[in-house]
Design a protein around this motif. Structure first.
Motif, PDB file in Angstrom:
ATOM      1  N   ASP A   1     -50.993  27.930  39.442  1.00  0.00           N
ATOM      2  CA  ASP A   1     -50.667  27.676  40.837  1.00  0.00           C
ATOM      3  C   ASP A   1     -49.935  26.348  41.004  1.00  0.00           C
ATOM      4  O   ASP A   1     -48.990  26.265  41.777  1.00  0.00           O
ATOM      5  CB  ASP A   1     -51.935  27.662  41.684  1.00  0.00           C
ATOM      6  N   CYS A   2     -50.380  25.337  40.279  1.00  0.00           N
ATOM      7  CA  CYS A   2     -49.741  24.017  40.407  1.00  0.00           C
ATOM      8  C   CYS A   2     -48.289  24.053  39.929  1.00  0.00           C
ATOM      9  O   CYS A   2     -47.415  23.450  40.555  1.00  0.00           O
ATOM     10  CB  CYS A   2     -50.530  22.964  39.630  1.00  0.00           C
ATOM     11  N   LEU A   3     -48.037  24.750  38.826  1.00  0.00           N
ATOM     12  CA  LEU A   3     -46.668  24.835  38.310  1.00  0.00           C
ATOM     13  C   LEU A   3     -45.777  25.656  39.242  1.00  0.00           C
ATOM     14  O   LEU A   3     -44.610  25.321  39.437  1.00  0.00           O
ATOM     15  CB  LEU A   3     -46.659  25.416  36.897  1.00  0.00           C
ATOM     16  N   THR A   4     -46.329  26.705  39.834  1.00  0.00           N
ATOM     17  CA  THR A   4     -45.556  27.502  40.786  1.00  0.00           C
ATOM     18  C   THR A   4     -45.195  26.650  42.000  1.00  0.00           C
ATOM     19  O   THR A   4     -44.061  26.682  42.486  1.00  0.00           O
ATOM     20  CB  THR A   4     -46.349  28.749  41.230  1.00  0.00           C
ATOM     21  N   GLU A   5     -46.151  25.866  42.484  1.00  0.00           N
ATOM     22  CA  GLU A   5     -45.897  24.991  43.629  1.00  0.00           C
ATOM     23  C   GLU A   5     -44.916  23.880  43.273  1.00  0.00           C
ATOM     24  O   GLU A   5     -44.096  23.476  44.098  1.00  0.00           O
ATOM     25  CB  GLU A   5     -47.205  24.393  44.168  1.00  0.00           C
ATOM     26  N   LEU A   6     -44.963  23.392  42.031  1.00  0.00           N
ATOM     27  CA  LEU A   6     -43.998  22.380  41.595  1.00  0.00           C
ATOM     28  C   LEU A   6     -42.590  22.978  41.566  1.00  0.00           C
ATOM     29  O   LEU A   6     -41.633  22.346  42.038  1.00  0.00           O
ATOM     30  CB  LEU A   6     -44.376  21.826  40.218  1.00  0.00           C
ATOM     31  N   ALA A   7     -42.477  24.196  41.048  1.00  0.00           N
ATOM     32  CA  ALA A   7     -41.165  24.870  41.046  1.00  0.00           C
ATOM     33  C   ALA A   7     -40.680  25.075  42.478  1.00  0.00           C
ATOM     34  O   ALA A   7     -39.498  24.862  42.773  1.00  0.00           O
ATOM     35  CB  ALA A   7     -41.268  26.208  40.314  1.00  0.00           C
ATOM     36  N   LYS A   8     -41.586  25.440  43.365  1.00  0.00           N
ATOM     37  CA  LYS A   8     -41.216  25.623  44.777  1.00  0.00           C
ATOM     38  C   LYS A   8     -40.742  24.310  45.383  1.00  0.00           C
ATOM     39  O   LYS A   8     -39.750  24.271  46.110  1.00  0.00           O
ATOM     40  CB  LYS A   8     -42.420  26.164  45.554  1.00  0.00           C
ATOM     41  N   ALA A   9     -41.426  23.216  45.067  1.00  0.00           N
ATOM     42  CA  ALA A   9     -41.021  21.897  45.581  1.00  0.00           C
ATOM     43  C   ALA A   9     -39.635  21.524  45.062  1.00  0.00           C
ATOM     44  O   ALA A   9     -38.804  21.001  45.813  1.00  0.00           O
ATOM     45  CB  ALA A   9     -42.055  20.842  45.189  1.00  0.00           C
ATOM     46  N   TYR A  10     -39.381  21.783  43.780  1.00  0.00           N
ATOM     47  CA  TYR A  10     -38.047  21.511  43.234  1.00  0.00           C
ATOM     48  C   TYR A  10     -36.987  22.360  43.942  1.00  0.00           C
ATOM     49  O   TYR A  10     -35.912  21.871  44.279  1.00  0.00           O
ATOM     50  CB  TYR A  10     -38.003  21.766  41.724  1.00  0.00           C
ATOM     51  N   GLN A  12     -37.124  23.546  46.980  1.00  0.00           N
ATOM     52  CA  GLN A  12     -36.957  23.038  48.343  1.00  0.00           C
ATOM     53  C   GLN A  12     -36.194  21.717  48.356  1.00  0.00           C
ATOM     54  O   GLN A  12     -35.574  21.369  49.352  1.00  0.00           O
ATOM     55  CB  GLN A  12     -38.317  22.880  49.024  1.00  0.00           C
ATOM     56  N   ASN A  13     -36.233  20.995  47.250  1.00  0.00           N
ATOM     57  CA  ASN A  13     -35.522  19.724  47.139  1.00  0.00           C
ATOM     58  C   ASN A  13     -34.142  19.897  46.488  1.00  0.00           C
ATOM     59  O   ASN A  13     -33.536  18.923  46.057  1.00  0.00           O
ATOM     60  CB  ASN A  13     -36.377  18.718  46.351  1.00  0.00           C
ATOM     61  N   GLU A  17     -32.346  23.628  38.866  1.00  0.00           N
ATOM     62  CA  GLU A  17     -32.457  23.608  37.406  1.00  0.00           C
ATOM     63  C   GLU A  17     -33.854  23.171  36.986  1.00  0.00           C
ATOM     64  O   GLU A  17     -34.434  23.720  36.051  1.00  0.00           O
ATOM     65  CB  GLU A  17     -31.410  22.667  36.776  1.00  0.00           C
ATOM     66  N   LYS A  18     -34.407  22.170  37.688  1.00  0.00           N
ATOM     67  CA  LYS A  18     -35.765  21.706  37.371  1.00  0.00           C
ATOM     68  C   LYS A  18     -36.795  22.773  37.697  1.00  0.00           C
ATOM     69  O   LYS A  18     -37.796  22.910  36.988  1.00  0.00           O
ATOM     70  CB  LYS A  18     -36.080  20.409  38.111  1.00  0.00           C
ATOM     71  N   ALA A  45     -34.084  30.198  42.740  1.00  0.00           N
ATOM     72  CA  ALA A  45     -33.347  29.182  41.977  1.00  0.00           C
ATOM     73  C   ALA A  45     -32.025  29.759  41.464  1.00  0.00           C
ATOM     74  O   ALA A  45     -30.977  29.110  41.568  1.00  0.00           O
ATOM     75  CB  ALA A  45     -34.196  28.667  40.817  1.00  0.00           C
ATOM     76  N   HIS A  46     -32.061  30.967  40.941  1.00  0.00           N
ATOM     77  CA  HIS A  46     -30.827  31.582  40.433  1.00  0.00           C
ATOM     78  C   HIS A  46     -29.864  31.929  41.556  1.00  0.00           C
ATOM     79  O   HIS A  46     -28.645  31.804  41.394  1.00  0.00           O
ATOM     80  CB  HIS A  46     -31.154  32.793  39.563  1.00  0.00           C
TER      81      HIS A  46
END
Length: 170
Positions: A1-10, A12-13, A17-18, A45-46
């Motif tokens: 869950d944390c990694l999915t939310e980190l990808a979502k934050a990237y 949104q920002n 690529e991150k 992202a893609h």
């Protein structure tokens, strides 16, 4: 869950690529319902990276990104319950093909999008499917069908626009 939310934050920002880097750095084992949470970040992202490449005039790169986004790596442990989730990627792939002079290939994708059945699961996973279909009809030279489709759904959507969802607002 944390990694999915980190990808979502990237995402949104605007650091797509991150987002992909985070998603590809882990083997996910999603639980019921988590598959789409992971897949959505990969697809988004893609889509964004492909649109950037397209806007910069790099059509081949954009096509590659849109196509890559439609195939989920096994490490994501994710699947797509309804193929309509791929429609935005497919639509922009078709736009690039059309701009690259590959009208027949583009039209094949536009026809595919235009003929997807609107049903319970498509409404659940891509409520705006009629919009993508109308845009596809326009590219196929069928503007009357596009207009009828959008008139129908704009009328329906305007009726439910202010209806409260007791589950969400409860």
């Amino acid at each position: 869950d944390c990694l999915t939310e980190l990808a979502k934050a990237y995402n949104q920002n605007l650091q797509h690529e991150k987002a992909i880097e985070v998603l590809m750095s882990h083997d996910f084992v999603p639980c019921e319902g988590g598959e789409h949470a992971i897949a959505d970040q990969y697809l988004f992202a893609h889509l964004c990276l492909g649109k950037q490449a397209m806007n910069n005039g790099n059509l081949e790169s954009a096509i590659g990104l849109f196509r890559k986004g439609q195939v989920l790596p096994q490490s994501l442990g994710a699947g797509i319950w309804n193929h309509c989730k791929l429609v935005p990627l497919k639509y922009y792939e078709a736009l690039c093909l059309e701009q690259a002079g590959k009208k027949a290939d583009a039209d094949e994708i536009f026809r595919y999008i235009a003929t997807i059945e609107i049903e319970y699961f498509s409404n659940m996973h891509l409520k705006e499917l009629p919009y993508w279909q109308a845009k596809s009809f326009i590219h196929l030279g069928e503007s009357i069908k596009a207009q009828h489709l959008m008139t129908k759904y704009l009328s329906e959507w305007s009726k439910i626009q202010y209806i409260k969802d007791n589950g969400y607002f409860g």
